[in-house]
Scaffold this motif. Structure first.
Motif, PDB file in Angstrom:
ATOM      1  N   LYS A 170       0.826  -1.207   0.000  1.00  0.00           N
ATOM      2  CA  LYS A 170       0.000   0.000   0.000  1.00  0.00           C
ATOM      3  C   LYS A 170       0.862   1.259   0.000  1.00  0.00           C
ATOM      4  CE  LYS A 170      -4.079  -1.907   2.354  1.00  0.00           C
ATOM      5  NZ  LYS A 170      -4.892  -1.845   3.592  1.00  0.00           N
ATOM      6  N   ILE A 171       1.894   1.248   0.841  1.00  0.00           N
ATOM      7  CA  ILE A 171       2.784   2.409   0.918  1.00  0.00           C
ATOM      8  C   ILE A 171       3.466   2.661  -0.420  1.00  0.00           C
ATOM      9  CG2 ILE A 171       4.915   3.289   1.963  1.00  0.00           C
ATOM     10  CD1 ILE A 171       4.072   1.876   4.549  1.00  0.00           C
ATOM     11  N   LEU A 172       4.004   1.594  -1.026  1.00  0.00           N
ATOM     12  CA  LEU A 172       4.717   1.741  -2.296  1.00  0.00           C
ATOM     13  C   LEU A 172       3.782   2.156  -3.422  1.00  0.00           C
ATOM     14  CD1 LEU A 172       7.178  -1.302  -2.168  1.00  0.00           C
ATOM     15  CD2 LEU A 172       7.679   1.114  -1.772  1.00  0.00           C
ATOM     16  N   PHE A 224      12.493   6.520  -3.529  1.00  0.00           N
ATOM     17  CA  PHE A 224      13.667   5.649  -3.573  1.00  0.00           C
ATOM     18  C   PHE A 224      14.156   5.316  -2.163  1.00  0.00           C
ATOM     19  CE2 PHE A 224      13.770   7.355  -7.884  1.00  0.00           C
ATOM     20  CZ  PHE A 224      14.082   6.225  -8.623  1.00  0.00           C
ATOM     21  N   ASN A 225      14.116   6.286  -1.271  1.00  0.00           N
ATOM     22  CA  ASN A 225      14.545   6.044   0.100  1.00  0.00           C
ATOM     23  C   ASN A 225      13.629   5.025   0.789  1.00  0.00           C
ATOM     24  OD1 ASN A 225      16.340   7.051   2.431  1.00  0.00           O
ATOM     25  ND2 ASN A 225      14.285   7.239   3.283  1.00  0.00           N
ATOM     26  N   THR A 226      12.327   5.117   0.531  1.00  0.00           N
ATOM     27  CA  THR A 226      11.371   4.189   1.128  1.00  0.00           C
ATOM     28  C   THR A 226      11.617   2.763   0.663  1.00  0.00           C
ATOM     29  OG1 THR A 226       9.707   5.945   1.262  1.00  0.00           O
ATOM     30  CG2 THR A 226       8.910   3.678   1.409  1.00  0.00           C
ATOM     31  N   VAL A 227      11.956   2.603  -0.608  1.00  0.00           N
ATOM     32  CA  VAL A 227      12.261   1.266  -1.126  1.00  0.00           C
ATOM     33  C   VAL A 227      13.474   0.682  -0.417  1.00  0.00           C
ATOM     34  CG1 VAL A 227      13.039  -0.019  -3.154  1.00  0.00           C
ATOM     35  CG2 VAL A 227      11.208   1.665  -3.376  1.00  0.00           C
ATOM     36  N   LEU A 281       0.199   5.657   4.782  1.00  0.00           N
ATOM     37  CA  LEU A 281       1.613   5.901   5.063  1.00  0.00           C
ATOM     38  C   LEU A 281       1.921   5.870   6.552  1.00  0.00           C
ATOM     39  CD1 LEU A 281       2.795   8.672   2.604  1.00  0.00           C
ATOM     40  CD2 LEU A 281       3.369   6.261   2.581  1.00  0.00           C
ATOM     41  N   ARG A 282       3.099   5.326   6.877  1.00  0.00           N
ATOM     42  CA  ARG A 282       3.612   5.359   8.240  1.00  0.00           C
ATOM     43  C   ARG A 282       5.002   5.968   8.219  1.00  0.00           C
ATOM     44  NH1 ARG A 282       2.943  -0.331  11.161  1.00  0.00           N
ATOM     45  NH2 ARG A 282       3.942   0.929  12.774  1.00  0.00           N
ATOM     46  N   ASN A 283       5.415   6.496   9.333  1.00  0.00           N
ATOM     47  CA  ASN A 283       6.756   7.063   9.437  1.00  0.00           C
ATOM     48  C   ASN A 283       7.763   5.926   9.542  1.00  0.00           C
ATOM     49  OD1 ASN A 283       5.809   9.736   9.433  1.00  0.00           O
ATOM     50  ND2 ASN A 283       5.356   9.615  11.618  1.00  0.00           N
ATOM     51  N   ILE A 284       8.690   5.868   8.607  1.00  0.00           N
ATOM     52  CA  ILE A 284       9.589   4.716   8.532  1.00  0.00           C
ATOM     53  C   ILE A 284      11.065   5.097   8.614  1.00  0.00           C
ATOM     54  CG2 ILE A 284       7.956   3.302   7.240  1.00  0.00           C
ATOM     55  CD1 ILE A 284       9.446   4.073   4.705  1.00  0.00           C
TER      56      ILE A 284
END
Length: 477
Positions: free
Chosen positions: A19-21, A129-132, A194-197
């Motif tokens: 979901k986030i991606l 890109f950072n989230t991935v 979204l969540r803070n990751i």
């Protein structure tokens, strides 16, 4: 600070990760769609707002310039603010910029809307890109990063086609209404998914370095964009001098301050320096094509925006999907064969493009355009892999920031510089003609386009020679 996926102090199941991606990719795709969408509408905008080609190209130039400058500070933003805050901020900028662009009735308002949109894109794309890197395990990261690159890079290619299709039925302003709906929907999905990751730290931002970089690149691009209209006058030389001096001071500062914005020692690696040059020239040429070719097709050959977009479409499709094949060739046969071959094909295609005429058929333009995009696709992924993948690990952050920022800024330089070449040749053709008729105006445009593409062929020829000295970098430890 970027967290390793195994170090996260929270757990996300596969559905949450997807979901986030998905939310981020939708937002990234639509934001990058805005980058080049207006290119196909430039002839219409020039007529509506009574502006020159050198002025209208700033609608794309400002977008890639501002987003590129924001890319430079993306590492600071990701470390300083939470994922949700950055996402919400990017959506706010994109929504406001889209509304301003959609209701614009003159060039300054449209320009302002584009600038605001670009800030949102500059925040959002590095966040994706950072989230991935955080959420996806290392063993699956290559496939997902390839998918992300495909989604993000395909948007600027398909945008002119989509705009051309819409303009077959309605005014170009309606494009912004369409993307506004997607931005609002993406924002709502993001707030719920979204969540803070990331781990929030409090890094220091070297404001002076940011200002120097912004002034430097803006000055150079402003100077290049005025070259066609003003020649080597003060309107051109002053911005160029200010830009060059600012970048020189910026470079010196990065080498002497304790915590530089970018670690420029990365340029000590020859494969990195050559790779960056190749990447920038590739982007410059591609952006020149997506601006000049629609002008030629609509103003010289008399096609509609829809037909012009369909001529460009096959090349765009090839450019999006061929990097998957070129990466495989790179793994099997190494660096030079695939990168040099791509540059050679681009150079040959530009030579053919430099001989366009009023009788050139659409199928000829389509074939040459496909050939050029095949060359671009052949070199793009392998060059990025070779340039970044073989760096010492301590240079990863700076190397990546330099490449992504210069990729955007290279597009801005390409847009302004090649339009200036076209304008210069166009004006030179008409200088001794009083009250030129429509046929002479078309001939002048074709002369300008051919001259610009000739310069492009010469530059590509030089970079091709440079690529022959490129070797696969030895992984650093």
């Amino acid at each position: 600070m970027v967290l390793n996926s195994n170090e996260n102090n929270f757990s996300l199941n596969k559905n949450n990760t997807k979901k986030i991606l998905v939310v981020l990719l939708i937002g990234g795709f639509i934001s990058m769609l805005n980058e080049t969408a207006l290119n196909i509408a430039f002839p219409n905008i020039m007529l509506q707002y009574n502006i020159s080609a050198g002025t209208v190209q700033w609608l794309t130039t400002i977008y890639v310039l501002v987003s590129g400058i924001v890319f430079l500070i993306s590492a600071f933003l990701i470390q300083r603010f939470s994922t949700r805050k950055l996402f919400i901020s990017s959506m706010v900028f994109l929504i406001i910029g889209t509304i301003v662009s959609g209701i614009s009735t003159n060039f300054p308002v449209l320009f302002t809307g584009r600038l605001i949109q670009a800030i949102g894109t500059g925040i959002l794309v590095p966040l994706i890109f950072n989230t991935v890197l955080i959420l996806i395990p290392r063993e699956k990261r290559g496939l997902v990063m390839g998918l992300v690159s495909l989604v993000v890079l395909s948007a600027p290619m398909f945008a002119p086609v989509l705009m051309g299709f819409l303009m077959g039925f309605m005014d170009w302003h309606w494009f912004f209404l369409m993307v506004l709906v997607f931005f609002v929907a993406t924002s709502i999905l993001g707030l719920s998914s979204l969540r803070n990751i990331t781990k929030i730290t409090h890094p220091k931002l070297d404001i002076l370095s940011v200002i120097l970089a912004a002034v430097g690149f803006t000055g150079i691009i402003t100077g290049f964009s005025g070259l066609g209209d003003y020649g080597l006058s003060l309107n051109v030389t002053i911005p160029l001098i200010i830009g060059l001096v600012s970048l020189i001071i910026f470079t010196i500062r990065q080498l002497i301050v304790e915590n530089p914005l970018l670690d420029l020692h990365v340029f000590k690696y020859p494969f990195f320096t050559i790779g960056i040059i190749i990447n920038v020239i590739n982007v410059m040429v591609v952006f020149a094509i997506v601006i000049l070719l629609p002008m030629y097709l609509q103003n010289a050959l008399g096609t509609t925006a829809l037909i012009a977009s369909l001529v460009i479409l096959p090349g765009s499709i090839l450019n999006c999907f061929l990097p998957l094949l070129s990466g495989h060739i790179y793994d099997k046969h190494g660096t030079r064969i695939v990168i040099s071959s791509g540059l050679a094909l681009m150079c040959i295609s530009m030579i053919f493009f430099s001989h366009l005429s009023a009788s050139t058929t659409l199928i000829t333009v389509l074939i040459i355009n496909c050939s050029l995009y095949i060359g671009s696709a052949l070199l793009m992924s392998p060059n990025q892999t070779n340039t970044l993948g073989n760096l010492d690990s301590k240079y990863y952050a700076s190397g990546s920031a330099i490449m992504t920022a210069l990729q955007q800024i290279g597009g801005a330089i390409g847009s302004s510089l090649f339009v200036s070449f076209m304008t210069f040749s166009q004006q030179n053709y008409l200088q001794n003609i009083i009250n030129p008729n429509s046929t002479q105006q078309i001939s002048a445009l074709i002369s300008g386009v051919n001259f610009s593409f000739t310069i492009g062929a010469v530059i590509l020829g030089f970079v091709f020679v440079l690529s022959l000295f490129l070797k696969r970098g030895t992984p650093q430890t």
